[in-house]
Design a protein around this motif. Structure first.
Motif, PDB file in Angstrom:
ATOM      1  N   ALA A   1       0.829  -1.203   0.000  1.00  9.25           N
ATOM      2  CA  ALA A   1       0.000   0.000   0.000  1.00  9.25           C
ATOM      3  C   ALA A   1       0.864   1.254   0.000  1.00  9.25           C
ATOM      4  O   ALA A   1       0.526   2.264  -0.626  1.00  9.25           O
ATOM      5  CB  ALA A   1      -0.925  -0.005   1.211  1.00  9.25           C
ATOM      6  N   THR A   2       1.987   1.201   0.708  1.00  5.57           N
ATOM      7  CA  THR A   2       2.906   2.339   0.752  1.00  5.57           C
ATOM      8  C   THR A   2       3.565   2.546  -0.611  1.00  5.57           C
ATOM      9  O   THR A   2       3.622   3.669  -1.129  1.00  5.57           O
ATOM     10  CB  THR A   2       3.990   2.118   1.822  1.00  5.57           C
ATOM     11  OG1 THR A   2       3.379   1.911   3.097  1.00  5.57           O
ATOM     12  CG2 THR A   2       4.940   3.300   1.898  1.00  5.57           C
ATOM     13  N   ALA A   3       4.072   1.475  -1.183  1.00  6.95           N
ATOM     14  CA  ALA A   3       4.802   1.573  -2.450  1.00  6.95           C
ATOM     15  C   ALA A   3       3.929   2.097  -3.586  1.00  6.95           C
ATOM     16  O   ALA A   3       4.386   2.886  -4.421  1.00  6.95           O
ATOM     17  CB  ALA A   3       5.387   0.211  -2.817  1.00  6.95           C
ATOM     18  N   THR A   4       2.679   1.684  -3.625  1.00  8.89           N
ATOM     19  CA  THR A   4       1.812   2.108  -4.728  1.00  8.89           C
ATOM     20  C   THR A   4       1.515   3.602  -4.669  1.00  8.89           C
ATOM     21  O   THR A   4       1.148   4.201  -5.690  1.00  8.89           O
ATOM     22  CB  THR A   4       0.487   1.324  -4.730  1.00  8.89           C
ATOM     23  OG1 THR A   4      -0.132   1.425  -3.440  1.00  8.89           O
ATOM     24  CG2 THR A   4       0.725  -0.139  -5.051  1.00  8.89           C
ATOM     25  N   ARG A   5       1.652   4.222  -3.489  1.00  6.88           N
ATOM     26  CA  ARG A   5       1.473   5.668  -3.377  1.00  6.88           C
ATOM     27  C   ARG A   5       2.770   6.424  -3.637  1.00  6.88           C
ATOM     28  O   ARG A   5       2.767   7.644  -3.774  1.00  6.88           O
ATOM     29  CB  ARG A   5       0.956   6.040  -1.986  1.00  6.88           C
ATOM     30  CG  ARG A   5      -0.470   5.615  -1.704  1.00  6.88           C
ATOM     31  CD  ARG A   5      -1.459   6.260  -2.632  1.00  6.88           C
ATOM     32  NE  ARG A   5      -1.406   7.718  -2.588  1.00  6.88           N
ATOM     33  CZ  ARG A   5      -2.150   8.520  -3.341  1.00  6.88           C
ATOM     34  NH1 ARG A   5      -2.985   7.997  -4.224  1.00  6.88           N
ATOM     35  NH2 ARG A   5      -2.064   9.829  -3.232  1.00  6.88           N
ATOM     36  N   LEU A   6       3.894   5.688  -3.673  1.00  3.33           N
ATOM     37  CA  LEU A   6       5.194   6.350  -3.737  1.00  3.33           C
ATOM     38  C   LEU A   6       6.033   5.881  -4.932  1.00  3.33           C
ATOM     39  O   LEU A   6       7.231   5.652  -4.826  1.00  3.33           O
ATOM     40  CB  LEU A   6       5.955   6.133  -2.423  1.00  3.33           C
ATOM     41  CG  LEU A   6       5.314   6.808  -1.202  1.00  3.33           C
ATOM     42  CD1 LEU A   6       5.994   6.371   0.085  1.00  3.33           C
ATOM     43  CD2 LEU A   6       5.358   8.329  -1.337  1.00  3.33           C
ATOM     44  N   GLY A   7       5.373   5.718  -6.054  1.00  2.00           N
ATOM     45  CA  GLY A   7       6.068   5.448  -7.299  1.00  2.00           C
ATOM     46  C   GLY A   7       6.430   4.015  -7.548  1.00  2.00           C
ATOM     47  O   GLY A   7       7.099   3.704  -8.540  1.00  2.00           O
ATOM     48  N   GLY A   8       5.985   3.102  -6.678  1.00  2.00           N
ATOM     49  CA  GLY A   8       6.267   1.689  -6.871  1.00  2.00           C
ATOM     50  C   GLY A   8       4.998   0.909  -7.167  1.00  2.00           C
ATOM     51  O   GLY A   8       4.030   1.447  -7.715  1.00  2.00           O
ATOM     52  N   SER A   9       5.005  -0.359  -6.793  1.00  2.00           N
ATOM     53  CA  SER A   9       3.843  -1.219  -7.009  1.00  2.00           C
ATOM     54  C   SER A   9       3.715  -2.151  -5.812  1.00  2.00           C
ATOM     55  O   SER A   9       4.534  -2.127  -4.889  1.00  2.00           O
ATOM     56  CB  SER A   9       4.016  -2.039  -8.291  1.00  2.00           C
ATOM     57  OG  SER A   9       5.037  -3.014  -8.107  1.00  2.00           O
TER      58      SER A   9
END
Length: 488
Positions: free
Chosen positions: A84-92
């Motif tokens: 959930a963190t990564a999808t908001r910060l340019g990841g998946s």
């Protein structure tokens, strides 16, 4: 005769008595809810979200994250939180990451990963702006990595990409940018710094411990947020704290990596002893799963819409505060804050005593965090605004105006020359904690007394000392504080 143990009763006590004692012990603490503490705590102002986090925390309190094969719930929760963190910060949701106890642990692991990925470098270095969080210096001390701190633009307080690039050498294993820097709330030019690092084959870490769970929502609310996350070419790792603007209980941070190999470099593995094979993703081995569960529950209880609304209210509160501070004679806002962290400095034309202002404000029920001058950058008072701040902005500004009026006749304030001279003469290596504690009243410090919480004297003293002197004094103060010589 039965032996007695101070602090440990001979027989167990009732829970009600214990909680009563705890309430008495915490009576003098700063409040953890509302908008009256401008640092350390982050409040949604939503009791239902807080309750969900508390219950989830307690439900997993005794689960040990040491062995995820014994407690698969830890793996399931961590995957969800990191995804959930990564999808908001340019990841998946496939972006590799680690859940840690806080920003400092995340930063230490990021530095370890960069160091261990370049085991061919005997004396590794990291290049950071002077405004980078102290956790990088802590990582350097713990990991024996040299920290090269580079001056920033004295007007914008942002990192200078050219100076950062010039500081890199063949021994550089990591370059750091902040999004935002804690002291001034400004975002370093991540795109340029990361591109320059990538051109030299050096990893680039973005410290978004404060901004990671805030900046995306501020952008949605209309703030101008420059690119800073894993979507930026050259950014190889990023930290984001859930116990800040993720509004989770303390002990929750995420470290993201662009690739799995770098994450593996952060791990610690040991099979060279006769016990169980040890493999740790964090500095801790045994660790309660309460913070992880509390973070997961907070995210689930708020949802994207909850964070979106908190971001909108935080942005509104920040803009109103900045406008209000700029209208107070003697105060200026340093730089142009791009998040919800604001540094108030003294106006050179009619300076106020910032340390007296902090004390006066605290006596009126609002805590401001002192920030000492460093590396040519001015002293300031720090305010962190949250989703719960918007409804209290007018009250905060009223306290600031009244406090400024009260201290304005005092002038800018001067450090005690005789005390500074005494400090330079003392041999602290021969002074024990009791002796050091006896000196504190000279600086106006009376821990546990009527003047407790009034720190203008000590802040004025520290700000007048060189960095080495400051570090020596605060080291000794902490040691004395936990000894039986203070607060009795």
């Amino acid at each position: 005769m039965t032996a007695t143990h101070p602090g440990l009763p001979e027989t167990g006590r009732a829970a009600a008595d214990l909680l009563a004692d705890l309430a008495a012990l915490t009576a003098a603490d700063l409040p953890t809810r509302g908008e009256r503490v401008s640092a350390y705590v982050y409040d949604t102002g939503r009791p239902a979200v807080r309750q969900a986090a508390h219950e989830a925390y307690l439900a997993m309190l005794e689960v040990n994250g040491l062995d995820p094969t014994a407690f698969p719930s830890v793996v399931a929760l961590e995957r969800q939180v990191i995804g959930a963190t990564a999808t908001r910060l340019g990841g998946s949701d496939a972006t590799p990451g680690i859940f840690t106890s806080g920003g400092t642990e995340s930063i230490i692991l990021a530095v370890k990963a960069a160091r261990d990925a370049r085991s061919d470098i005997a004396e590794p270095e990291i290049v950071v702006p002077i405004t980078a969080h102290a956790a990088f210096h802590k990582a350097g001390t713990y990991l024996r990595v040299r920290v090269i701190a580079v001056p920033v633009d004295p007007t914008t307080f942002k990192a200078d990409p050219e100076a950062m690039a010039a500081a890199c050498t063949d021994a550089t294993v990591l370059v750091v940018a902040s999004a935002p820097s804690y002291a001034h709330g400004v975002i370093d030019p991540v795109e340029r710094i990361a591109a320059d690092a990538a051109a030299r084959g050096i990893p680039c870490h973005v410290d978004a411990c404060v901004g990671g769970y805030l900046l995306p929502w501020l952008a949605e609310a209309g703030a101008d947020v420059p690119p800073f996350d894993l979507s930026v070419p050259g950014v190889t790792s990023l930290t984001a704290d859930l116990h800040k603007y993720g509004y989770a209980p303390k002990g929750a941070s995420v470290l993201l990596f662009r690739d799995e190999a770098m994450r593996r470099s952060a791990y610690f593995v040991c099979a060279s002893w006769p016990g169980y094979p040890v493999v740790n993703s964090t500095v801790q081995s045994s660790k309660g799963a309460g913070p992880l569960a509390g973070a997961w529950a907070t995210m689930q209880a708020l949802g994207a819409e909850g964070y979106r609304e908190l971001g909108r209210s935080t942005l509104s509160a920040t803009r109103r505060l900045i406008a209000g501070v700029e209208a107070i004679d003697g105060l200026v806002v340093l730089g142009k804050p791009e998040a919800a962290l604001v540094a108030m400095g003294a106006d050179p034309a009619s300076p106020l005593d910032l340390w007296a202002l902090a004390d006066e404000s605290r006596s009126r029920g609002f805590f401001l965090q002192p920030q000492l001058s460093a590396a040519g950058l001015p002293a300031s008072l720090h305010l962190t605004l949250t989703g719960a701040s918007e409804q209290g902005i007018e009250e905060i500004l009223a306290v600031l105006r009244a406090s400024a009026d009260a201290v304005r006749p005092l002038g800018p304030g001067t450090p005690p020359a005789d005390l500074i001279a005494l400090i330079h003469e003392l041999d602290f290596s021969t002074l024990d904690d009791a002796g050091f504690a006896a000196l504190l009243p000279m600086a106006g410090i009376e821990v546990g007394g009527e003047s407790s919480g009034r720190m203008a004297g000590v802040n004025r003293l520290l700000d007048a000392l060189p960095v080495e002197g400051r570090e020596l004094i605060v080291n000794r103060f902490l040691s004395a504080l936990y000894s039986p010589y203070l607060g009795q």
